[in-house]
Design a protein around this motif. Structure first.
Motif, PDB file in Angstrom:
ATOM      1  N   SER A  96      -2.107 -32.545 -24.887  1.00 17.09           N
ATOM      2  CA  SER A  96      -1.382 -33.682 -24.310  1.00 17.09           C
ATOM      3  C   SER A  96      -0.873 -33.387 -22.901  1.00 17.09           C
ATOM      4  O   SER A  96      -0.653 -34.301 -22.108  1.00 17.09           O
ATOM      5  N   ARG A 111       0.309 -37.990 -23.000  1.00 20.81           N
ATOM      6  CA  ARG A 111       0.788 -38.241 -24.358  1.00 20.81           C
ATOM      7  C   ARG A 111       0.205 -39.523 -24.951  1.00 20.81           C
ATOM      8  O   ARG A 111      -0.207 -39.571 -26.099  1.00 20.81           O
ATOM      9  N   THR A 144      -3.353 -39.019 -26.000  1.00 20.67           N
ATOM     10  CA  THR A 144      -3.421 -38.163 -27.191  1.00 20.67           C
ATOM     11  C   THR A 144      -3.137 -38.971 -28.450  1.00 20.67           C
ATOM     12  O   THR A 144      -3.840 -38.840 -29.463  1.00 20.67           O
ATOM     13  N   THR A 199       3.850 -33.656 -30.474  1.00 18.13           N
ATOM     14  CA  THR A 199       3.645 -34.357 -29.207  1.00 18.13           C
ATOM     15  C   THR A 199       4.754 -35.364 -28.923  1.00 18.13           C
ATOM     16  O   THR A 199       5.059 -35.654 -27.762  1.00 18.13           O
TER      17      THR A 199
END
Length: 441
Positions: A303, A308, A311, A354
């Protein structure tokens, strides 16, 4: 200087020569300890056999712990930002370790409610405070590698069961005697060990000095991330659509994964009846734990490279495809079935690792601990939704005459549908409106 003063937030600020790479081991000392929660099921059969407590009644101990994890993280996150990580980790150690000791008293006196209170409530509070306290600290120390840093810590939570399960089995065997099954003694020993480990982490952790930056680090303008001097406070974050979209994304991703994780052993034995033994099914569960743990570090590090939001788009879209393939492609081959679920569980773990960095990108790093704590109520909700969907749909299918081997097919399609909804929620996440943002003087 009294002992209480050592917990003061200002006294935990690092000196200029402090090595920031000491923070990940301190975080791991906490997360590897509280990650034992994933291995609590190893106590169910011995407790059932020794004291006659039913498996469903014992199952509520873990459920209570997850519920109080979410609640304590939600309410304790803001306290964390005020008192600092050391005091929060210290409190987490006393609660988590103390939960084992109260439970040991419940076992020795055969009072099940003390296990609910000890491991479920007190231990659950320790889980929540212990989960969030290292995360915000790591993000502050690693502004250049937010995803990797949080992945390092949260990987420990995924791997804690790999230590906790064999340790519990070994200790119960060691303490077993004619006087008793040795379960209470095991709880005492583990409570003390985990308390010491978590206290080591608590007194190792440091906060960076105000304005500190890694050597050579120059913060680049990135429209997808808030700069370090820009932030949204925890109360204001709740007023933004971004927070609730991310809450939905985490809840849906975890609902899909946790429901399967709880029934993995039974599922593979029923789908491949006669060809997969109980021992092989246990190996399957162990493999899923490895991918759950490894995915936390792998995906959170990825990520940092692809962002992010991207991902999570991978998690949700690829996850939906893989769930949809399980009833057809996966059911025809043990190897494919295992492979599909290994990738699914890696993304389940990756979602946890994440999300803190995702939050810091959108809301800034200043109050990320408090905001992350509130977001973890999504985990509490998913901890109920996932198992309920899997278990009740399975029972309904079987009651309608569906063979056990096929009883999970509809459930997998439902999980795929949930992930598609999550995909849409993630796609709708944008930058926080300027009116919610504050800036440091």
């Amino acid at each position: 200087m009294g002992f209480a003063a050592t917990l003061d937030k200002n006294l935990s600020i690092a000196k200029p020569e402090f090595n920031r790479w000491l923070i990940p081991p301190a975080a791991l000392a906490i997360h590897l300890s509280i990650g034992q929660a994933y291995a609590f099921s190893v106590f169910n059969a011995p407790l059932n056999k020794a004291y006659g407590w039913s498996i469903p009644s014992l199952g509520w101990i873990f459920s209570l712990a997850i519920v109080f994890l979410g609640l304590s993280a939600a309410f304790g996150g803001k306290w964390l930002e005020r008192v600092g990580p050391r005091a929060t980790m210290f409190t987490a150690a006393l609660c988590f370790g103390g939960g084992f000791l109260v439970s040991a008293l419940g076992i020795s006196t055969q009072q099940l409610w003390l296990l609910y209170l000890g491991y479920g409530v007190l231990g659950g509070v320790g889980l929540g405070l212990g989960y969030v306290s290292p995360v915000s600290t790591l993000i502050k120390w690693f502004p250049d590698r937010r995803g990797m840093a949080t992945g390092l810590a949260i990987m420990g939570f995924g791997g804690g069961a790999m230590i906790g399960a064999p340790l519990a089995v070994y200790l119960m065997d060691k303490f077993k005697s004619d006087a008793g099954p040795g379960i209470a003694e095991t709880f005492v020993f583990m409570g003390l060990i985990y308390t010491v480990s978590m206290l080591i982490g608590a007194f190792t952790v440091r906060l960076p000095a105000p304005g500190w930056k890694p050597e050579g680090f120059v913060e680049k303008e990135d429209p997808k991330k808030l700069a370090s001097h820009v932030y949204v406070d925890a109360d204001t974050a709740l007023k933004t659509p971004q927070f609730w979209l991310m809450w939905a994304v985490l809840c849906l991703n975890v609902t899909a994964g946790i429901g399967v994780l709880g029934q993995a052993s039974l599922m593979i034995q029923e789908v491949f009846k006669g060809s997969v033994t109980a021992a092989a099914a246990a190996g399957f569960v162990g493999l899923l734990s490895i991918f759950n743990m490894g995915g936390r570090f792998f995906w959170s590090s990825v990520s940092d490279l692809i962002g992010r939001k991207t991902t999570y788009l991978v998690f949700l879209l690829l996850g939906a495809v893989l769930y949809a393939l399980v009833p057809t492609v996966g059911a025809g081959s043990v190897a494919l079935f295992v492979g599909l679920y290994a990738v699914i569980l890696s993304m389940y773990g990756g979602g946890f690792a994440t999300i803190p960095a995702y939050l810091s990108d959108k809301f800034g790093t200043r109050y990320v601990g408090a905001i992350h704590g509130r977001l973890l109520t999504a985990w509490s909700a998913a901890g109920v939704l996932g198992p309920v969907i899997v278990n009740y749909m399975r029972d309904y299918q079987i009651s309608q005459g569906v063979a056990k081997a096929s009883a999970y097919s509809t459930t997998m399609y439902v999980m795929a549908g949930l992930l598609i909804v999550g995909f849409i929620c993630n796609a709708l996440i944008t930058n926080v409106d300027e009116k919610f943002i504050s800036r440091e003087d």
